[in-house]
Design a protein around this motif. Sequence first.
Motif, PDB file in Angstrom:
ATOM      1  N   SER A 130       1.347  12.076   2.588  1.00 47.35           N
ATOM      2  CA  SER A 130       0.766  13.252   3.225  1.00 47.35           C
ATOM      3  C   SER A 130       0.572  14.377   2.218  1.00 47.35           C
ATOM      4  O   SER A 130       1.227  14.417   1.174  1.00 47.35           O
ATOM      5  CB  SER A 130       1.677  13.731   4.360  1.00 47.35           C
ATOM      6  N   VAL A 160      -6.824   8.058  -5.675  1.00 43.96           N
ATOM      7  CA  VAL A 160      -7.044   8.229  -4.237  1.00 43.96           C
ATOM      8  C   VAL A 160      -8.106   7.241  -3.757  1.00 43.96           C
ATOM      9  O   VAL A 160      -9.255   7.279  -4.195  1.00 43.96           O
ATOM     10  CB  VAL A 160      -7.475   9.673  -3.906  1.00 43.96           C
ATOM     11  N   GLY A 185       0.832  -1.199   0.000  1.00 44.66           N
ATOM     12  CA  GLY A 185       0.000   0.000   0.000  1.00 44.66           C
ATOM     13  C   GLY A 185       0.863   1.243   0.000  1.00 44.66           C
ATOM     14  O   GLY A 185       2.080   1.181   0.088  1.00 44.66           O
ATOM     15  N   GLU A 186       0.213   2.360  -0.076  1.00 44.97           N
ATOM     16  CA  GLU A 186       0.944   3.628  -0.127  1.00 44.97           C
ATOM     17  C   GLU A 186       0.072   4.697   0.493  1.00 44.97           C
ATOM     18  O   GLU A 186      -1.095   4.826   0.149  1.00 44.97           O
ATOM     19  CB  GLU A 186       1.261   3.987  -1.580  1.00 44.97           C
ATOM     20  N   CYS A 187       0.637   5.444   1.421  1.00 47.37           N
ATOM     21  CA  CYS A 187      -0.049   6.575   2.013  1.00 47.37           C
ATOM     22  C   CYS A 187       0.911   7.754   1.945  1.00 47.37           C
ATOM     23  O   CYS A 187       2.069   7.635   2.347  1.00 47.37           O
ATOM     24  CB  CYS A 187      -0.418   6.266   3.462  1.00 47.37           C
ATOM     25  N   LYS A 195      -2.375   2.275  -5.370  1.00 52.95           N
ATOM     26  CA  LYS A 195      -0.968   2.375  -5.755  1.00 52.95           C
ATOM     27  C   LYS A 195      -0.732   2.089  -7.226  1.00 52.95           C
ATOM     28  O   LYS A 195       0.047   2.772  -7.881  1.00 52.95           O
ATOM     29  CB  LYS A 195      -0.115   1.451  -4.886  1.00 52.95           C
ATOM     30  N   ASN A 206      -9.152   9.550   1.870  1.00 50.56           N
ATOM     31  CA  ASN A 206      -8.511  10.680   2.536  1.00 50.56           C
ATOM     32  C   ASN A 206      -8.346  10.318   4.004  1.00 50.56           C
ATOM     33  O   ASN A 206      -9.256   9.730   4.605  1.00 50.56           O
ATOM     34  CB  ASN A 206      -9.362  11.943   2.408  1.00 50.56           C
ATOM     35  N   VAL A 207      -7.192  10.656   4.593  1.00 48.00           N
ATOM     36  CA  VAL A 207      -6.927  10.314   5.990  1.00 48.00           C
ATOM     37  C   VAL A 207      -6.448  11.542   6.749  1.00 48.00           C
ATOM     38  O   VAL A 207      -5.923  12.493   6.164  1.00 48.00           O
ATOM     39  CB  VAL A 207      -5.888   9.173   6.108  1.00 48.00           C
ATOM     40  N   VAL A 219      -1.689   8.655  10.038  1.00 45.95           N
ATOM     41  CA  VAL A 219      -1.419   7.217   9.922  1.00 45.95           C
ATOM     42  C   VAL A 219      -0.634   6.729  11.127  1.00 45.95           C
ATOM     43  O   VAL A 219       0.049   7.500  11.796  1.00 45.95           O
ATOM     44  CB  VAL A 219      -0.605   6.887   8.641  1.00 45.95           C
ATOM     45  N   GLY A 260      -3.567  13.398   4.628  1.00 38.92           N
ATOM     46  CA  GLY A 260      -3.036  12.879   3.373  1.00 38.92           C
ATOM     47  C   GLY A 260      -4.010  11.933   2.723  1.00 38.92           C
ATOM     48  O   GLY A 260      -5.224  12.016   2.956  1.00 38.92           O
ATOM     49  N   VAL A 261      -3.486  11.016   1.922  1.00 41.87           N
ATOM     50  CA  VAL A 261      -4.333  10.075   1.200  1.00 41.87           C
ATOM     51  C   VAL A 261      -3.725   8.677   1.201  1.00 41.87           C
ATOM     52  O   VAL A 261      -2.514   8.515   1.245  1.00 41.87           O
ATOM     53  CB  VAL A 261      -4.571  10.503  -0.271  1.00 41.87           C
ATOM     54  N   VAL A 262      -4.606   7.679   1.172  1.00 40.65           N
ATOM     55  CA  VAL A 262      -4.215   6.314   0.861  1.00 40.65           C
ATOM     56  C   VAL A 262      -4.437   6.188  -0.644  1.00 40.65           C
ATOM     57  O   VAL A 262      -5.488   6.558  -1.152  1.00 40.65           O
ATOM     58  CB  VAL A 262      -5.071   5.284   1.624  1.00 40.65           C
TER      59      VAL A 262
END
Length: 156
Positions: free
Chosen positions: A52, A68, A48-50, A96, A71-72, A75, A91-93
């Motif tokens: 900011s 996207v 995965g990728e998150c 990927k 939205n977070v 983390v 940021g966002v998850v």
Amino acid sequence: MTESPLYDVAVIGAGPAGGSAALHAAKMGLKTVLLEEHLKVGEPVHCGECLSDIAFERFGFSPPKEAVALNVKGVRVLFPNGTAPVLTEPGVVLEKHVFEQWIAGLAVNAGASLELGHRVESLDRHENEWNLTCANGNAFRARCVIDASGAQSIAS
């Protein structure tokens, strides 16, 4: 046999780091090739990728909406030593694979050449250039190599 063209930059791996490196090299006017071992950028998905919002500000771009997933507000990062700090930057998850395809597309639009199905198996330096040989028998020459292929990197 014809000699392969000489690139200014060869980037191994079309993940987020490799795609970004190829994008910036191409934007600088450098003759760039992006070598990806798989037949499609971003597949298979490895992790995965998150990212900011601050990271995107520093990159100077935002991901497309289709990349996207969520939205977070922050983390929790799990480190091998057992610590798990919480970072409170919004940021966002990412989806990927979509993000990687988008970045590689930006690199191509900036002038980079994308070569799919090119797993680099050997890398050696001769005088002022690097020689890269792929599993499929194709070879590339470059003045500079960026190995962004991850944990199993050829340059390690």
